[in-house]
Scaffold this motif. Structure first.
Motif, PDB file in Angstrom:
ATOM      1  N   ALA A  83       0.955  -1.313   0.091  1.00  0.00           N
ATOM      2  CA  ALA A  83      -0.014   0.063   0.251  1.00  0.00           C
ATOM      3  C   ALA A  83       0.746   1.167   0.089  1.00  0.00           C
ATOM      4  O   ALA A  83       0.654   2.111  -0.542  1.00  0.00           O
ATOM      5  N   TRP A 137      -1.454  -1.404   8.437  1.00  0.00           N
ATOM      6  CA  TRP A 137      -2.031  -0.367   7.356  1.00  0.00           C
ATOM      7  C   TRP A 137      -1.118  -0.370   5.986  1.00  0.00           C
ATOM      8  O   TRP A 137      -1.545   0.322   5.174  1.00  0.00           O
ATOM      9  N   LYS A 141      -4.598  -4.090   3.935  1.00  0.00           N
ATOM     10  CA  LYS A 141      -5.654  -3.335   4.557  1.00  0.00           C
ATOM     11  C   LYS A 141      -5.881  -1.865   4.031  1.00  0.00           C
ATOM     12  O   LYS A 141      -7.111  -1.018   4.173  1.00  0.00           O
ATOM     13  N   VAL A 144      -7.066   0.596  -0.388  1.00  0.00           N
ATOM     14  CA  VAL A 144      -7.941   1.614  -1.068  1.00  0.00           C
ATOM     15  C   VAL A 144      -7.735   3.119  -0.521  1.00  0.00           C
ATOM     16  O   VAL A 144      -7.955   3.841  -1.284  1.00  0.00           O
ATOM     17  N   THR A 145      -7.184   3.270   0.886  1.00  0.00           N
ATOM     18  CA  THR A 145      -6.745   4.616   1.251  1.00  0.00           C
ATOM     19  C   THR A 145      -5.448   4.941   0.413  1.00  0.00           C
ATOM     20  O   THR A 145      -5.547   5.977  -0.081  1.00  0.00           O
ATOM     21  N   TYR A 214     -11.444   1.828   5.376  1.00  0.00           N
ATOM     22  CA  TYR A 214     -11.296   0.397   5.290  1.00  0.00           C
ATOM     23  C   TYR A 214     -12.685  -0.311   5.785  1.00  0.00           C
ATOM     24  O   TYR A 214     -13.086  -0.998   4.869  1.00  0.00           O
ATOM     25  N   GLN A 218     -13.567  -0.075   1.640  1.00  0.00           N
ATOM     26  CA  GLN A 218     -12.815  -1.412   1.217  1.00  0.00           C
ATOM     27  C   GLN A 218     -13.314  -2.548   1.568  1.00  0.00           C
ATOM     28  O   GLN A 218     -13.383  -3.695   0.672  1.00  0.00           O
ATOM     29  N   THR A 219     -14.017  -2.825   2.842  1.00  0.00           N
ATOM     30  CA  THR A 219     -14.399  -4.073   3.234  1.00  0.00           C
ATOM     31  C   THR A 219     -15.655  -4.300   2.218  1.00  0.00           C
ATOM     32  O   THR A 219     -15.904  -5.553   2.017  1.00  0.00           O
ATOM     33  N   GLN A 222     -14.366  -5.470  -0.977  1.00  0.00           N
ATOM     34  CA  GLN A 222     -13.836  -6.637  -1.093  1.00  0.00           C
ATOM     35  C   GLN A 222     -14.948  -7.883  -0.864  1.00  0.00           C
ATOM     36  O   GLN A 222     -15.059  -8.760  -1.566  1.00  0.00           O
ATOM     37  N   SER A 258      -5.742  -4.215  -7.063  1.00  0.00           N
ATOM     38  CA  SER A 258      -5.487  -3.872  -5.604  1.00  0.00           C
ATOM     39  C   SER A 258      -6.501  -4.490  -4.659  1.00  0.00           C
ATOM     40  O   SER A 258      -6.088  -5.071  -3.501  1.00  0.00           O
ATOM     41  N   ILE A 259      -7.773  -4.724  -5.043  1.00  0.00           N
ATOM     42  CA  ILE A 259      -8.770  -5.364  -4.110  1.00  0.00           C
ATOM     43  C   ILE A 259      -8.591  -6.755  -3.916  1.00  0.00           C
ATOM     44  O   ILE A 259      -8.381  -7.546  -2.885  1.00  0.00           O
ATOM     45  N   ALA A 262      -5.567  -7.255  -1.691  1.00  0.00           N
ATOM     46  CA  ALA A 262      -6.181  -7.153  -0.463  1.00  0.00           C
ATOM     47  C   ALA A 262      -6.574  -8.216   0.052  1.00  0.00           C
ATOM     48  O   ALA A 262      -6.375  -8.756   1.252  1.00  0.00           O
TER      49      ALA A 262
END
Length: 439
Positions: A83, A137, A141, A144-145, A214, A218-219, A222, A258-259, A262
């Motif tokens: 990340a 992080w 995790k 996305v940030t 996240y 992101q969650t 995902q 990226s996802i 992750a």
């Protein structure tokens, strides 16, 4: 107007407009900087946990219980910081594509990302240890940030450069010095803005920006990718774009990579925590390996079945020759000779197996993992050029290799009826051409 012409006229321009957006290009190209780390990190992870318990025990007895420590150090310092590399790569690429000095944008993105996370960790006994960068992080995790901050920093930095809001040095000043002063104003604005964001989330909500992203974005994303709908969408879009001659693997993989990565990292985190990697323990089914080794293996559309048909069943000289030429690249997951030589691109008849095969493979793989026939994927990733069967074994052991054999066999039967029709047409054309020559 033919159906293919309608698609080419109405759908393709919209697709190309999207994939050529500045942010999408920066995201796709910027994430490529993480690729060496994931591949090299995977090698160290694989070496630290070889697919042979007997060999692992022997190495532990021979080298000592801590024999894996250097390997895990290399893994944690490469794979687990992607990340951080992603935010630098995206901001760097955005500024570079806009024609401005890019390294400053990458460094500003790096700093802005660190500002959004806490500068301390809490030990198991509740002790707060400061002046550290928590790795929690820096890996999956925070992906996305990292994407959000990288795109914002790249866009804001480029805006300042475009508006010429910067400190200019006299002619003759070394380029490195001039670039440093040139980036001072955008750097100050972006870093101050990042600090304000940190303060708002810290004082107002008692959390951090990265934690909120996240949980809120992101969650759920995902979860969407880690579903039958996500599998079907990826299985359809990659060959669908390729059918137009557009590199669907790069486009979809660049956006979704990226996802999926992750998801892979979270699976490895379960293993690292000492828990069994199972769906019940929160393991993800759809990961980067799922896409690379089971939905695009031997190339987009999983065309190895068509290659086998050409090698062993072809009657026409064209298909025989194409099968021989395409067989070696197919072993390394390269199928452009086949997609353009058959052709599959812009061929409505061949679009059916080309799109259907990866979707079937994705569904079979999904249910194989969901039902426990095959375990979820851990953190081991292999280069996309790794030959099939070998790649299946490396990422998921014997059962992973057997599953690859199953889906590759299905590829053969899916392409077979369509191949017979194409081969028959080619053979008849060759006979007609031969008769014309003789006449």
């Amino acid at each position: 107007m033919a159906f293919s012409d309608k698609l080419n006229e109405n759908v393709l321009p919209a697709v190309m407009k999207f994939v050529n957006l500045k942010g999408v290009v920066a995201l796709k190209d910027g994430l490529l900087y993480t690729l060496p780390l994931t591949l090299i990190g995977s090698v160290f992870l694989l070496l630290s946990s070889l697919p042979s318990e007997t060999l692992n025990v022997w190495l532990a007895n021979t080298l000592g219980e801590g024999w894996t420590d250097p390997l895990l150090q290399a893994y944690g310092s490469s794979f687990n910081i992607i990340a951080l590399i992603a935010v630098v790569g995206i901001a760097y690429t955005y500024a570079k594509n806009e024609g401005y000095e890019p390294l400053s944008a990458g460094v500003i993105g790096f700093v802005s990302f660190l500002i959004t996370i806490e500068g301390f960790v809490v030990t198991e006994d509740g002790t707060k240890v400061g002046d550290v960068i928590p790795k929690t992080w820096l890996g999956g995790k925070g992906m996305v940030t990292a994407i959000i901050i990288g795109l914002i920093v790249g866009a804001v930095y480029s805006w300042f450069m475009k508006k010429d809001i910067r400190i200019k040095m006299p002619a003759g000043v070394p380029e490195g010095v001039a670039n440093s002063f040139s980036s001072l104003i955008p750097a100050a604005v972006i870093i101050i803005g990042s600090t304000i964001v940190y303060a708002v989330f810290n004082w107002g909500f008692h959390t951090t920006f990265v934690d909120v992203i996240y949980k809120v974005i992101q969650t759920p994303v995902q979860g969407l990718t880690d579903s039958l709908g996500g599998v079907i969408a990826m299985g359809f879009l990659i060959p669908f774009l390729w059918w137009f001659g557009v590199h669907g693997s790069t486009i979809v993989g660049g956006i979704m990579g990226s996802i999926l990565t992750a998801n892979t990292l979270e699976n490895q985190a379960i293993i690292d925590s000492g828990r069994e990697l199972t769906i019940a323990n929160g393991a993800h089914i759809v990961t980067q390996q799922f896409l690379d080794q089971y939905m695009t293996v031997t190339g987009a559309g999983m065309t190895i079945g068509l290659v086998v048909c050409m090698l062993f069943l072809a009657k026409s000289a064209q298909c025989k020759q194409l099968g021989r030429l395409a067989s070696l690249p197919a072993a390394f997951n390269i199928n452009e000779p086949l997609t353009f030589g058959t052709p599959i691109v812009m061929n409505p008849f061949m679009a059916i197996p080309f799109i259907l095969t990866p979707m079937l493979s994705g569904l079979i793989t999904y249910f194989a993992i969901a039902t426990g026939l095959v375990p979820p994927f851990g953190g081991v990733m292999v280069p996309w050029t790794c030959p099939p069967i070998i790649s299946g074994f490396l990422v998921n052991g014997v059962r992973g290799a057997l599953l690859q054999i199953v889906v590759l066999s299905i590829s053969f039967f899916t392409y077979l009826p369509f191949f017979k029709k194409v081969d028959k047409m080619n053979y008849e054309n060759e006979l007609a051409a031969q008769n014309n020559v003789q006449a």
